[in-house]
Design a protein around this motif. Structure first.
Motif, mmCIF file in Angstrom:
data_model
loop_
_atom_site.group_PDB
_atom_site.id
_atom_site.type_symbol
_atom_site.label_atom_id
_atom_site.label_comp_id
_atom_site.label_asym_id
_atom_site.label_seq_id
_atom_site.Cartn_x
_atom_site.Cartn_y
_atom_site.Cartn_z
ATOM 1 N N ALA A 23 0.840 -1.200 0.000
ATOM 2 C CA ALA A 23 0.000 0.000 0.000
ATOM 3 C C ALA A 23 0.871 1.243 0.000
ATOM 4 O O ALA A 23 2.058 1.201 0.306
ATOM 5 C CB ALA A 23 -0.929 -0.004 1.216
ATOM 6 N N GLY A 24 0.249 2.364 -0.328
ATOM 7 C CA GLY A 24 0.964 3.634 -0.351
ATOM 8 C C GLY A 24 0.332 4.581 -1.351
ATOM 9 O O GLY A 24 -0.642 4.243 -2.024
ATOM 10 N N PRO A 25 0.867 5.772 -1.481
ATOM 11 C CA PRO A 25 0.317 6.758 -2.415
ATOM 12 C C PRO A 25 0.635 6.386 -3.857
ATOM 13 O O PRO A 25 1.457 5.496 -4.116
ATOM 14 C CB PRO A 25 1.030 8.045 -2.006
ATOM 15 N N GLN A 40 -7.611 -6.928 6.081
ATOM 16 C CA GLN A 40 -7.619 -8.390 6.099
ATOM 17 C C GLN A 40 -6.227 -8.993 5.971
ATOM 18 O O GLN A 40 -6.080 -10.214 6.009
ATOM 19 C CB GLN A 40 -8.506 -8.906 4.958
ATOM 20 N N ALA A 41 -5.202 -8.168 5.840
ATOM 21 C CA ALA A 41 -3.852 -8.662 5.566
ATOM 22 C C ALA A 41 -3.177 -9.200 6.817
ATOM 23 O O ALA A 41 -3.484 -8.803 7.945
ATOM 24 C CB ALA A 41 -3.008 -7.541 4.967
ATOM 25 N N HIS A 42 -2.250 -10.137 6.606
ATOM 26 C CA HIS A 42 -1.373 -10.567 7.698
ATOM 27 C C HIS A 42 -0.241 -9.564 7.902
ATOM 28 O O HIS A 42 0.305 -9.450 8.997
ATOM 29 C CB HIS A 42 -0.763 -11.933 7.380
ATOM 30 N N LEU A 43 0.126 -8.858 6.822
ATOM 31 C CA LEU A 43 1.216 -7.878 6.872
ATOM 32 C C LEU A 43 0.956 -6.812 5.821
ATOM 33 O O LEU A 43 0.544 -7.126 4.699
ATOM 34 C CB LEU A 43 2.566 -8.562 6.605
ATOM 35 N N VAL A 44 1.188 -5.559 6.171
ATOM 36 C CA VAL A 44 1.032 -4.442 5.240
ATOM 37 C C VAL A 44 2.398 -3.803 5.011
ATOM 38 O O VAL A 44 3.106 -3.453 5.962
ATOM 39 C CB VAL A 44 0.045 -3.388 5.777
ATOM 40 N N LEU A 45 2.780 -3.668 3.737
ATOM 41 C CA LEU A 45 3.986 -2.923 3.369
ATOM 42 C C LEU A 45 3.551 -1.514 2.987
ATOM 43 O O LEU A 45 2.854 -1.332 1.986
ATOM 44 C CB LEU A 45 4.705 -3.586 2.194
ATOM 45 N N LEU A 46 3.932 -0.528 3.784
ATOM 46 C CA LEU A 46 3.575 0.861 3.500
ATOM 47 C C LEU A 46 4.739 1.524 2.775
ATOM 48 O O LEU A 46 5.794 1.751 3.355
ATOM 49 C CB LEU A 46 3.275 1.609 4.799
ATOM 50 N N LEU A 47 4.524 1.802 1.487
ATOM 51 C CA LEU A 47 5.579 2.370 0.665
ATOM 52 C C LEU A 47 5.450 3.876 0.594
ATOM 53 O O LEU A 47 4.343 4.425 0.506
ATOM 54 C CB LEU A 47 5.526 1.784 -0.752
ATOM 55 N N SER A 48 6.602 4.547 0.596
ATOM 56 C CA SER A 48 6.630 5.996 0.406
ATOM 57 C C SER A 48 8.008 6.390 -0.097
ATOM 58 O O SER A 48 9.014 5.788 0.284
ATOM 59 C CB SER A 48 6.344 6.717 1.732
ATOM 60 N N GLU A 49 8.029 7.401 -0.985
ATOM 61 C CA GLU A 49 9.326 7.912 -1.426
ATOM 62 C C GLU A 49 9.683 9.220 -0.724
ATOM 63 O O GLU A 49 10.705 9.826 -1.014
ATOM 64 C CB GLU A 49 9.342 8.112 -2.943
ATOM 65 N N GLU A 50 8.822 9.639 0.213
ATOM 66 C CA GLU A 50 9.110 10.829 1.012
ATOM 67 C C GLU A 50 9.161 10.433 2.477
ATOM 68 O O GLU A 50 8.457 9.525 2.899
ATOM 69 C CB GLU A 50 8.022 11.891 0.796
ATOM 70 N N PRO A 51 9.981 11.101 3.268
ATOM 71 C CA PRO A 51 10.191 10.706 4.669
ATOM 72 C C PRO A 51 8.933 10.808 5.520
ATOM 73 O O PRO A 51 8.695 11.804 6.201
ATOM 74 C CB PRO A 51 11.269 11.675 5.154
ATOM 75 N N GLY A 52 8.111 9.763 5.470
ATOM 76 C CA GLY A 52 6.965 9.689 6.359
ATOM 77 C C GLY A 52 5.804 10.585 6.001
ATOM 78 O O GLY A 52 4.797 10.593 6.714
ATOM 79 N N ALA A 53 5.899 11.339 4.907
ATOM 80 C CA ALA A 53 4.836 12.293 4.594
ATOM 81 C C ALA A 53 3.520 11.606 4.260
ATOM 82 O O ALA A 53 2.452 12.171 4.453
ATOM 83 C CB ALA A 53 5.265 13.174 3.421
#
Length: 441
Positions: free
Chosen positions: A223-225, A296-309
């Protein structure tokens, strides 16, 4: 259509193949083999024989085996024809079999169904066999083999026997209290064992999530923007172009999935629509599905190319494990703060990918220390086990009704366990009582 029919089917893989196996089961198996091949081989001895149709036309030559019931796979007379795996050859042999009166093509799963009905396997073993056939990873194979070989059934049968024994002791105390060889007040020992059994079932149910992950895979949502590199990561890990990658935000509208084999476990990666505010009705639906997948996920990968924005866009995920992944490190601003991400990666250069895989692997179950994979894997197992545990708890309550009612709760618990394996409890309590106390000698 009855179990008296003799059924047949191609039991090997897709054609063409080097060898094709045609299986028969039913009362006419022996007679059919005699007519097709001229004679019936010795039981469980392979023989190379000609195979002819009812008009004597030679169809093929192959290995023929005969397995008399009840010690066959289905518990009935069975036979196998191991022939050449050409489409025309297999078609001709199947057509010849269909010409015999009383023979018909088997339905899906009918051989295993007959094995269950004839007591050759229980439901858990049958489900394990089905899982073994479709297993794609080592852990799936191990889990399925454990169940197909009866490992899980042994555990459930031992619990059922303890419940039956407890009920027998209670019945003895109620009905035969005047007999000299019936010990008085067996309740203390019985209820201690039932308390221990309840805890064993609780511990077993706690492994349901592990069983789910081993059998169905670890569900990992990316997931992510928009344009954070989600689709690029999916393609990189899959080693093929699964998702369309463009510079246009919102390219991914629906959930795209790919299965990986990681350390012998199945890992199912889901690429999702980019999270952002939008007026596009289709994209909004994709974002709604993204949030549902994350929940519903066992694990979520949160992607971002900006520092936490972008982390605030993702909503409340406190109930799910999350890995924060910083992307595009090959062109990232070096000002990423310490701790701003759990893993930093670049799909273009490959930097950090191994670290990401290792981080995902830490969320896989640790099964190396266990000697067996006796895990609940299906919702029906969990539902029946939960019912059994609840009935035992009711029987153990201090203010529970009399012994007869408490024994009824244990009967219901045994019935729930019986539904898991298909061996619903039958009333053999007197046999237990006689063997334990020599009543009526």
């Amino acid at each position: 259509m009855t179990s008296k029919d003799t059924i047949f089917a191609l039991s090997s893989g897709a054609l063409p193949s080097g060898v094709a196996v045609i299986r028969l089961s039913g009362p006419q198996s022996q007679e059919t083999i005699a007519q097709l091949c001229g004679r019936v081989p010795l039981a469980r001895h392979a023989s190379l024989l000609p195979i002819r149709d009812r008009n004597g036309v030679m169809l093929d030559q192959g290995i023929v085996l005969y397995f008399p019931g009840p010690t066959s796979f289905t518990g009935e007379d069975c036979a196998e024809l191991q022939i050449h795996g050409g489409r025309a050859t297999v078609k001709a042999v199947l057509a010849a079999l269909s010409d015999f009166e009383g023979l018909r093509s088997a339905e899906a799963g009918e051989f295993s169904r007959r094995a269950f009905l004839n007591g050759r396997m229980d439901l858990v073993e049958a489900e394990g066999l089905a899982d073994l056939i479709v297993a794609e990873t080592e852990m799936q194979r191990r889990l399925a083999a454990e169940q197909a070989s009866g490992g899980l059934s042994v555990l459930y049968d031992s619990w059922s026997k303890r419940l039956t024994h407890a009920r027998a002791m209670i019945e003895a105390e109620l009905d035969f209290a005047d007999e000299d060889d019936v010990p008085g007040s067996v309740a203390a020992a019985i209820w201690h064992d039932m308390s221990a059994l309840e805890q064993e079932i609780i511990n077993h149910l706690a492994e349901a999530r592990t069983g789910e992950i081993v059998r169905d895979g670890l569900n990992v949502v990316i997931a992510g923007p928009p344009n954070a590199g989600k689709s690029s990561l999916l393609n990189h890990l899959a080693k093929r172009d699964v998702a369309i990658v463009t510079d246009v935000p919102g390219t991914t509208r629906d959930i795209l999935s790919v299965d990986l084999d990681l350390s012998g476990f199945a890992v199912r990666l889901h690429d999702t629509a980019g999270l952002r505010e939008t007026d596009d009705v289709v994209e909004r639906e994709g974002i709604r599905r993204t949030h549902l997948s994350m929940a519903q996920a066992h694990l979520v990968l949160l992607l971002s190319e900006e520092p936490g924005a972008d982390w605030p866009l993702l909503g409340d995920l406190s109930s799910r494990p999350v890995l924060r992944v910083g992307t595009k490190t090959d062109k990232a601003d070096p000002s990423w703060p310490d701790g701003g991400a759990d893993v930093m990666i670049s799909v273009k250069s490959g930097e950090g990918i191994e670290d990401l895989i290792s981080a995902i692997a830490r969320y896989l179950p640790d099964l190396e220390s266990g000697s067996a994979l006796a895990l609940p894997t299906r919702q029906r197992h969990i539902a029946s086990l939960t019912t059994a545990r609840e009935q035992i708890r009711r029987a153990l309550e201090p203010d529970a009704e009399g012994l007869d009612i408490r024994a009824e709760y244990l009967r219901l618990a045994g019935q729930a366990l019986g539904r898991v394996t298909g061996r619903v409890d039958v009333e053999n309590l007197l046999d237990v009582i006689f063997s334990e106390f020599c009543i009526g000698k």
